[in-house]
Design an enzyme around this catalytic site. Structure first.
Site, short mmCIF file in Angstrom:
data_model
loop_
_atom_site.label_atom_id
_atom_site.label_comp_id
_atom_site.label_asym_id
_atom_site.label_seq_id
_atom_site.Cartn_x
_atom_site.Cartn_y
_atom_site.Cartn_z
N LEU A 1 0.84 -1.19 0.00
CA LEU A 1 0.00 0.00 0.00
C LEU A 1 0.88 1.25 0.00
CD1 LEU A 1 -2.64 -1.11 2.67
CD2 LEU A 1 -2.65 -1.51 0.21
N GLY B 1 -8.40 -2.84 -10.04
CA GLY B 1 -9.81 -2.50 -9.97
C GLY B 1 -10.26 -1.63 -11.12
N GLY C 1 -4.10 7.63 -8.97
CA GLY C 1 -2.83 8.35 -9.02
C GLY C 1 -2.36 8.67 -10.43
N GLY D 1 13.15 16.44 -11.01
CA GLY D 1 14.43 16.50 -11.70
C GLY D 1 15.54 17.10 -10.85
N LEU D 2 15.24 18.19 -10.16
CA LEU D 2 16.27 18.84 -9.35
C LEU D 2 16.61 18.04 -8.10
CD1 LEU D 2 15.24 22.61 -9.61
CD2 LEU D 2 16.94 21.36 -10.95
N HIS E 1 13.86 33.08 19.66
CA HIS E 1 15.21 33.40 19.18
C HIS E 1 16.22 32.47 19.86
CE1 HIS E 1 18.64 35.78 17.88
NE2 HIS E 1 19.11 35.70 19.12
#
Length: 468
Positions: A41, A118, A147, A188-189, A447
Site C-alpha cells: 500500500l 480494480g 494516481g 528533476g532537481l 530566538h
C-alpha cells in the site's frame, strides 16, 4: 476471495488520497473496501516517490557534508567512502516500515484490503482482477484514486536502462558517470542533486528559461544560483531533439531556441517532465466517465464525476499532483459522503522542492498577483541575517512575502533556504486564516530560530525590518 458482501465505499487506489479516504470513511462508520493492484500500500508516494527520494536526499546530503562540510565546524573525519548498497538498503527499509504501517492502519480501522487491479464494472460495481482471477465488489459509492504515472516525451521513450523515469533513478546500483536530467522541476532537481552529491556529473536540460517554473521568479533564481555553485550544469531554454545509443553510451541532440544543435554524451537520462493521470484500465469509457482536455477526470466541487455514485480525487483530477493535496481531497470526499461538509482550500496548498537549500511556497507569486491586477507589496529577509542559519552553516536564500498593498492581507509566501519545507507550515496557516503581514510581524518568534526570518520579512513589507 470473499469480500464480505456489499460496501458503503470502495476506493480504487491505495496511495495517499485513497488510503486516507478509506481511513476517514471507516472512522465515520462506513464499511470500506480498498482496492490496490500493487503488493504494498501507499502508492507512488510511499513506494517510488516522495519517501524514497527524501531518504536518498538525506543520505546524500550527509555524505556530502561529511566529505566536505565538517571541517569548518572543527570536525576532522577520516576519509569518507560511499557504500551505495547500504544507502539503498536504508532507503528500502524506510519504505518498508512506512508501507507496513499503512497496512496496520487498515486493520486498525477495519478497512477491507483487496489486492488486484480494480475497474468500474457498472452501477455500484467494481471488477477486480488478480493473477487472471476475477471478482466483483458491490458498493454504494466508488472513489477513483489511481494516481499518476511518469510522463514520457517522444524523443526519449523510457527503456529502463538508458532512459529512466524517477522510479528507476531511485534504485541505481552504481553512480552514473554522467546523468542528464530532462526537466528542472521538483523531481528533476531533487534526483539530480542526489546523484551530483554522490559523485555524478549532472546536466539539467529545461525547455523554459528558468528552473522550477511554478515558483516566484526571484526565489527560483536564488535556487538556481545555489545549484550552479553545487556543480549542477543547467541548460535552460533547451530541449532534447533526439537520442541514439552508440557503444553503450547515449548520445543526445540538444538545442536551444534559434541555436545550432549540439551533442551531449551521457550514460543515463532521467526524464522528469511531469506526470500523467493513470486513467487507463479504470473502465472510464465504458462507464461514461468524462475526461477534460488535459486527460483528467472531470469532477464538480464535491468530487462527483457525473456518473451516479462515482467520485474521483488526487492526481486523476485538476490541481497540482501532490500527495498532501490528494490526502485533503480524500478526507473531504469521505466527509461529504457521510453527510458532512468536506472542503479543500486549493489556495493554501504548499509546493516544495527538497533540494539544498529547499524551496517552498504557498499562495500567489509576485508575478501572479500582478497578472491578476492585484496591488501588492513585498518584504524580504535573507538568511545571512538570521542567527540560527549562521550557526547551522546554512545561510543561503531568503524569505519573501507578497501582501495586498491596500488591505495588507497575505497573498503568498516564498522561501528558499534551510528547512523551508518545515517553515512553510506557518505561512500556510497564516493564509488559511486570512492573516496580514502585520499579523505575522507582531507574532513573537523564538530566538534564535529560522522562523524569525518570516517575522523579519513581514516587517520588511512595511520597511521596518530590524535585522534586514
Amino acid at each position: 476471495m470473499d469480500t464480505g458482501g456489499a460496501f458503503d465505499l470502495a476506493v480504487i487506489g491505495a496511495g495517499p488520497g485513497g488510503y486516507v479516504a478509506a481511513i476517514r470513511a471507516a472512522q465515520l462508520g462506513m464499511k470500506v473496501a480498498l482496492i490496490e493492484q500493487e503488493s504494498r500500500l501507499g502508492g507512488t508516494c510511499l513506494n517510488v516517490g516522495c519517501i524514497p527520494s527524501k531518504a536518498l536526499l538525506e543520505s546524500s546530503e550527509l555524505f556530502q557534508r561529511s566529505a566536505n562540510g565538517l571541517q569548518e565546524h572543527g570536525i576532522v573525519a577520516a576519509r569518507t567512502e560511499l557504500d551505495l548498497g547500504r544507502m539503498m538498503a536504508r532507503k528500502d527499509q524506510v519504505v518498508r516500515q512506512l508501507t507496513e504501517g499503512i497496512a496496520l492502519l487498515m486493520k486498525k480501522n477495519r478497512v477491507k484490503v483487496v489486492n488486484g487491479r480494480g475497474a468500474l464494472a457498472g452501477e455500484g460495481r467494481v471488477g477486480v482482477v488478480r493473477n487472471g482471477q476475477a471478482q466483483e465488489i458491490r458498493a454504494k459509492h466508488i472513489v477513483l484514486a489511481a494516481g499518476s504515472l511518469p510522463a514520457e516525451i517522444p524523443s526519449l521513450p523510457f527503456d529502463g536502462h538508458y532512459v529512466l523515469s524517477s522510479t528507476e533513478t531511485l534504485s541505481l546500483n552504481k553512480v552514473p558517470d554522467h546523468l542528464v536530467v530532462v526537466g528542472a522541476g521538483a523531481v528533476g532537481l531533487e534526483l539530480g542533486s542526489v546523484w551530483r552529491r554522490l559523485g555524478a556529473k549532472v546536466t539539467v536540460v529545461e525547455m523554459l528559461p528558468h528552473v522550477v517554473p511554478f515558483a516566484d521568479r526571484q526565489v527560483a533564481k536564488a535556487l538556481e544560483r545555489s545549484l550552479i555553485r553545487q556543480g549542477l550544469e543547467l541548460r535552460l531554454g533547451c530541449q532534447v531533439q533526439g537520442a541514439e545509443v552508440r557503444e553503450d553510451r547515449l548520445h543526445l541532440t540538444v538545442a536551444g531556441r534559434d541555436e545550432q544543435p549540439e551533442a551531449l554524451e551521457c550514460d543515463k537520462v532521467l526524464v522528469a517532465v511531469g506526470r500523467r493521470p493513470a486513467t487507463q484500465r479504470l473502465g472510464l469509457q465504458e462507464s461514461r466517465v468524462r475526461l477534460d482536455r488535459t486527460g483528467r477526470i472531470e469532477v464538480d466541487g464535491a468530487f462527483r464525476t457525473g456518473v451516479p455514485g462515482v467520485y474521483a480525487i488526487g492526481d486523476l483530477i485538476r490541481g497540482p499532483m501532490l500527495a498532501h493535496k490528494a490526502e485533503e481531497e480524500g478526507i473531504a470526499v469521505a466527509e461529504t459522503l457521510s453527510g458532512r461538509s468536506g472542503h479543500v482550500n486549493y489556495e493554501t496548498i504548499p509546493s516544495i522542492v527538497y533540494t539544498a537549500p529547499e524551496l517552498a511556497q504557498v499562495g500567489l507569486t509576485e508575478e501572479e498577483a500582478k497578472a491578476q491586477g492585484l496591488p501588492c507589496r513585498t518584504g524580504r529577509c535573507y538568511f545571512k541575517a538570521n542567527g540560527r542559519a549562521r550557526c547551522l552553516g546554512e545561510d543561503e536564500g531568503m524569505v519573501k512575502l507578497v501582501s495586498h498593498a491596500e488591505t495588507d492581507r497575505l497573498l503568498g509566501v516564498h522561501i528558499v533556504g534551510p528547512r523551508a519545507s518545515e517553515l512553510i507550515a506557518e505561512a500556510v496557516l497564516a493564509l488559511e486564516f486570512h492573516a496580514s503581514s502585520e499579523d505575522l510581524a507582531r507574532t513573537t518568534h523564538a530566538h534564535p530560530t529560522l522562523s524569525e526570518a518570516l517575522k523579519e520579512a513581514a516587517l520588511a513589507v512595511d520597511r521596518r525590518s530590524i535585522h534586514g
